[in-house]
Write a protein that holds these residues in place. Structure first.
Motif, mmCIF file in Angstrom:
data_model
loop_
_atom_site.group_PDB
_atom_site.id
_atom_site.type_symbol
_atom_site.label_atom_id
_atom_site.label_comp_id
_atom_site.label_asym_id
_atom_site.label_seq_id
_atom_site.Cartn_x
_atom_site.Cartn_y
_atom_site.Cartn_z
ATOM 1 N N GLN A 38 0.865 -1.181 0.000
ATOM 2 C CA GLN A 38 0.000 0.000 0.000
ATOM 3 C C GLN A 38 0.900 1.229 0.000
ATOM 4 O O GLN A 38 1.895 1.284 0.719
ATOM 5 N N SER A 39 0.524 2.197 -0.809
ATOM 6 C CA SER A 39 1.407 3.333 -1.070
ATOM 7 C C SER A 39 1.712 4.180 0.150
ATOM 8 O O SER A 39 2.822 4.690 0.279
ATOM 9 N N LEU A 40 0.771 4.335 1.063
ATOM 10 C CA LEU A 40 1.025 5.202 2.215
ATOM 11 C C LEU A 40 2.160 4.659 3.072
ATOM 12 O O LEU A 40 3.042 5.407 3.497
ATOM 13 N N SER A 41 2.177 3.357 3.302
ATOM 14 C CA SER A 41 3.263 2.763 4.096
ATOM 15 C C SER A 41 4.597 2.783 3.357
ATOM 16 O O SER A 41 5.650 2.724 3.968
ATOM 17 N N GLY A 42 4.548 2.859 2.038
ATOM 18 C CA GLY A 42 5.782 2.892 1.266
ATOM 19 C C GLY A 42 6.329 4.281 1.012
ATOM 20 O O GLY A 42 7.489 4.433 0.611
ATOM 21 N N LEU A 43 5.504 5.319 1.228
ATOM 22 C CA LEU A 43 5.909 6.678 0.870
ATOM 23 C C LEU A 43 7.160 7.144 1.605
ATOM 24 O O LEU A 43 8.124 7.589 0.978
ATOM 25 N N GLY A 44 7.174 7.067 2.911
ATOM 26 C CA GLY A 44 8.340 7.508 3.687
ATOM 27 C C GLY A 44 9.599 6.745 3.329
ATOM 28 O O GLY A 44 10.632 7.346 2.996
ATOM 29 N N PRO A 45 9.557 5.399 3.361
ATOM 30 C CA PRO A 45 10.758 4.634 3.014
ATOM 31 C C PRO A 45 11.294 4.903 1.612
ATOM 32 O O PRO A 45 12.496 5.080 1.432
ATOM 33 N N ILE A 46 10.426 4.968 0.593
ATOM 34 C CA ILE A 46 10.943 5.139 -0.773
ATOM 35 C C ILE A 46 11.427 6.568 -1.013
ATOM 36 O O ILE A 46 12.321 6.795 -1.817
ATOM 37 N N GLU A 93 -0.023 7.448 -4.250
ATOM 38 C CA GLU A 93 0.211 6.203 -4.979
ATOM 39 C C GLU A 93 1.040 6.438 -6.245
ATOM 40 O O GLU A 93 1.969 5.681 -6.543
ATOM 41 N N LYS A 94 0.720 7.498 -6.957
ATOM 42 C CA LYS A 94 1.482 7.826 -8.173
ATOM 43 C C LYS A 94 2.954 8.080 -7.837
ATOM 44 O O LYS A 94 3.858 7.614 -8.546
ATOM 45 N N THR A 95 3.198 8.802 -6.762
ATOM 46 C CA THR A 95 4.570 9.105 -6.333
ATOM 47 C C THR A 95 5.346 7.825 -6.037
ATOM 48 O O THR A 95 6.485 7.660 -6.482
ATOM 49 N N VAL A 96 4.726 6.914 -5.296
ATOM 50 C CA VAL A 96 5.401 5.663 -4.924
ATOM 51 C C VAL A 96 5.598 4.769 -6.144
ATOM 52 O O VAL A 96 6.697 4.258 -6.387
ATOM 53 N N ILE A 97 4.538 4.587 -6.938
ATOM 54 C CA ILE A 97 4.625 3.719 -8.119
ATOM 55 C C ILE A 97 5.713 4.191 -9.074
ATOM 56 O O ILE A 97 6.491 3.387 -9.594
ATOM 57 N N ARG A 98 5.801 5.476 -9.302
ATOM 58 C CA ARG A 98 6.793 5.992 -10.256
ATOM 59 C C ARG A 98 8.228 5.821 -9.766
ATOM 60 O O ARG A 98 9.150 5.805 -10.569
ATOM 61 N N ARG A 99 8.410 5.686 -8.459
ATOM 62 C CA ARG A 99 9.757 5.488 -7.924
ATOM 63 C C ARG A 99 10.136 4.009 -7.843
ATOM 64 O O ARG A 99 11.296 3.682 -7.663
ATOM 65 N N CYS A 100 9.159 3.136 -7.962
ATOM 66 C CA CYS A 100 9.442 1.693 -7.931
ATOM 67 C C CYS A 100 10.000 1.236 -9.277
ATOM 68 O O CYS A 100 9.731 1.838 -10.310
ATOM 69 N N ASP A 101 10.763 0.160 -9.231
ATOM 70 C CA ASP A 101 11.366 -0.388 -10.447
ATOM 71 C C ASP A 101 10.356 -1.169 -11.281
ATOM 72 O O ASP A 101 10.415 -1.156 -12.506
#
Length: 196
Positions: free
Chosen positions: A99-107, A156-164
């Protein structure tokens, strides 16, 4: 491989589809010999900082739920803090954001701590919000509903775009990710869902 999963829900306590998908992945990857860990937002009224199942450790963080701003701020801060502590102890080969919210800070703060970042997209965050939260009466209710939806979409867009890579279960979801988040189709991997 050392694999870390980031989520808003617990794989230890399976309640719905998101938990079930993540638990299945944890158990499957662990059975294949991978070392799986999780960082999740603690369920409401559960103060445990870690729980264990099938040799998998779920690290939990608490959030403040008094206002949406406090909830957002503490989720970003605490998930990032837990990520920093855990990855300093044990380097990760891959991080999977559920889920993007939990991934935002780490990424945003620790992207270089891992070479491979994956995003598991089963549904779009802003669409989930819209289906689960009716618009409250009045102008403030309407504006608030649109603000919450837009914020989820942006996160979500921010996290997805930073993922490989972005993992999806269907062509339908692949099309939604491309349409709403403008993701390069080459970055999306389709892994069809299946019965256990």
């Amino acid at each position: 491989m050392n694999i870390l999963m980031l989520s808003d829900v617990s794989a230890h306590t399976v309640i719905g589809g998101a938990e079930r998908m993540m638990r299945g992945q944890c158990d499957g990857l662990s059975a294949m010999g991978h070392n799986v860990s999780l960082i999740v937002r603690a369920p409401v009224n559960d103060r445990r900082t870690t729980v264990e199942f099938n040799d998998i450790i779920e690290h939990r963080y608490q959030v403040k739920r008094t206002t949406p701003v406090e909830y957002l701020a503490t989720t970003i801060k605490e998930s990032s803090r837990k990520f920093d502590i855990l990855t300093k102890r044990k380097p990760m080969d891959a991080v999977m954001v559920h889920q993007s919210l939990s991934g935002l800070g780490p990424i945003m703060q620790h992207k270089n701590a891992c070479k491979l970042w994956l995003y598991a997209c089963y549904s779009l965050a802003h669409e989930e919000y819209k289906t689960r939260n009716p618009i409250k009466p009045g102008l403030f209710g309407i504006l608030s509903w649109h603000f919450h939806s837009a914020t989820r979409r942006l996160i979500e867009k921010t996290v997805i775009r930073r993922c490989d890579k972005v993992l999806v279960l269907s062509e339908f979801m692949r099309a939604r990710v491309i349409k709403y988040h403008r993701v390069d189709p080459q970055k999306i991997v389709l892994i069809p869902g299946a019965a256990d």
